[in-house]
Scaffold this active site. Sequence first.
Site, short mmCIF file in Angstrom:
data_model
loop_
_atom_site.label_atom_id
_atom_site.label_comp_id
_atom_site.label_asym_id
_atom_site.label_seq_id
_atom_site.Cartn_x
_atom_site.Cartn_y
_atom_site.Cartn_z
N GLU A 1 0.89 -1.10 -0.16
CA GLU A 1 -0.04 0.05 -0.03
C GLU A 1 0.96 1.35 0.10
OE1 GLU A 1 -2.97 1.54 3.02
OE2 GLU A 1 -3.30 -0.57 2.98
N ASP B 1 -5.68 9.32 9.95
CA ASP B 1 -4.07 8.75 10.24
C ASP B 1 -3.91 9.34 11.71
OD1 ASP B 1 -3.19 7.06 8.25
OD2 ASP B 1 -3.22 9.01 7.09
#
Lengths: 268, 403
Positions: free
Chosen positions: A58, A69
């Site tokens: 990824e 995040d």
Amino acid sequence: MSEASPADRAGTFGALETHLRARRDSGAKLLVPYVTGGYQGWQRAVEAAAAAGADAIEIGVPFSDPVMDGPVIQQASTAALADGATPASVLEEARELDTGVPHAVMTYYNLCHHQGHERFASALLDAGVCAAILPDLPYVEAGPWLEAAAETGLEAILLAAPTTPEHRLADLCGASRGFVYAVGLLGVTGERTALARTATQIAARCLAVTDRPVLTGVGIGSPSQAVEACEVSDGVIIGSAVVRTLMSDGPEAVGELVASYRTALDHG
Amino acid sequence: MAAATDGPTPCHRSVMGEPTTDGRFGEFGGRFVPETLVAACEELEAAFREAWADPAFVAEFETMLRDYGGRPSPLTECRNLSSQLGVRLLVKREDLNHTGSHKINNVIGQALLAQRMGKTRLVAETGAGQHGVATATAAALLGMECKVYMGAVDVDRQALNVFRMRLLGSEVESVQSGSRTLKDAVNEALRDWVATVENTHYCLGSVMGPHPYPWMVRTFHHILGDEAAAQCKDLTGGDPDMVVACVGGGSNAAGIFSGFADGDARLVGVEPAGGAAVGRGVPGVVHGMTSYLMQDEVGQVMEAESISAGLDYPGVGPEHAYLAAIGRAEYPSVTDDEVVEAFTLMSRAEGIIPALECAHALAWIVRAAPEIQGQTVLMNLSGRGDKDVDQMMDVLGMHGLSE
Ligand SMILES: Cc1ncc(COP(=O)(O)O)c(C=O)c1O
């Protein structure tokens, strides 16, 4: 679809899912590391991760407002942006990679929206990327993107969360291509000291309604947690642990880290 | 007041009505949040619909705004400024509300709703600190836990409000990521909510974010537009020629516009030059919504730059994007220098120190005055300027205006 999309012509549409299904069906647990694109040494980190036994990679395309995040990946994104990383520069560098495993991009929806769905999907395919994850584009808003991605030949991966209601889960898993990303906990990316109970619950719920590979991500911080998650799930995504290692110890250390997960999953 | 006697009627308005079932105002709005939060937004929408249809809830909301919040706020005719500018200037005095701005309307509504939903904790983002102070106030009153996220830059320039929030018993976290202003505080509040959604309500401070927030927050602010419409009618016999308000996310503007949107009054939302999301007119998706968004050529969100922390935001509420797109409202921008002048002008001419945010509205009126001679202008004075006095001591020194 009126004419063959670029990926169909190349015979690659579904490359990620085909690869992951084959690996799963051979009995392996799937391991997908995340690396922030544009961060210093990121290409070597990707290659080291692949050499250490990753089943797919990824690649994060840094965005100004990474709302899913936690601190570690935020820090890497901020540093990459400060170094001048752009979606185009990361994809240019991604094109140079030769890892032997499929690549997926993870980024945020505005970059896709701004460029236009088809152009964004084509740019990824041109860079040898076969799938995309957009964590701030939930299934309920994803219709136009799913359509454009499918027509262009890119696999659009959807996330399922512990809070996803049962009535939506089967449709969501059905619409996801490549694999289903089962979000392991209520929270943003980052390592936790123990695996959340929600991690196995959501994986089990997904597996009950789909035969696509189901990978658990968010909150997996050690090989033993990965093994625990894989008691239910088909595999794991490891992000913050990888990025933290890249930032503190450099790309080669990422290879060692990924190898430790690989060993644990194969023998654990 | 119309709202108090007739009850709320959020659905009858044609121009500023209910969004579509997928949360759209025209092409703007939506619910662009991580999958984890989709169910929470749906739950919130259902709870809001149910509560707002319950006369007991609405009565509690209105009673609390009256007895605790100090509503209705007066309408003041600014005689000195009117004669200086050659217009008839009426200002809606949201500065006189408890906690010093319009923000209390929305916060009381959301805090009561959160309690009704069984949530025990509030999180909020804040720019100038006014929404944070209002949220901390409601949390203190209702006995809820509260955490406020505020960009590090704003923590510095609004130190007084930081202390206020702490005094009220809230935790304030200084956000160090990104541009360290309002947009980053929103990100951090969203990250908190993703992790705590089971017991926590995100008390969003403007008409932005994912559906149902833009609609719900505007609905909680209808009361100010309804009051203003009735007060204007009492004083002048009808609607004003124009309604002017500053626009950060756009809540005070949405509140006052909602009282006039179906009439003929010109609606003017004033953005800061360094945060002119509507002015630039590029659509984007961040913070849960499709709207106009300041971004660079590849789609990275840009940092807004404004003297006013409360307007230092690169986006705008989706309903404003819609009102601009259909031509019902206009969104000019003013510079920091014009704002500083308006700030001192209002202080000296009327004895009212305005918040820097609503000084934007006055700055535009001053600039437009030659073209609107003789017109009746209603301005939303969204907050008081006490919070800005410390910052303005430096700024006015720099501009050589302090005497
Ligand atoms: C007094 C005042 N006015 C306006 C605003 C801007 O918010 P909005 O555009 O939502 O009214 C703020 C925000 O902090 C404020 O404190």
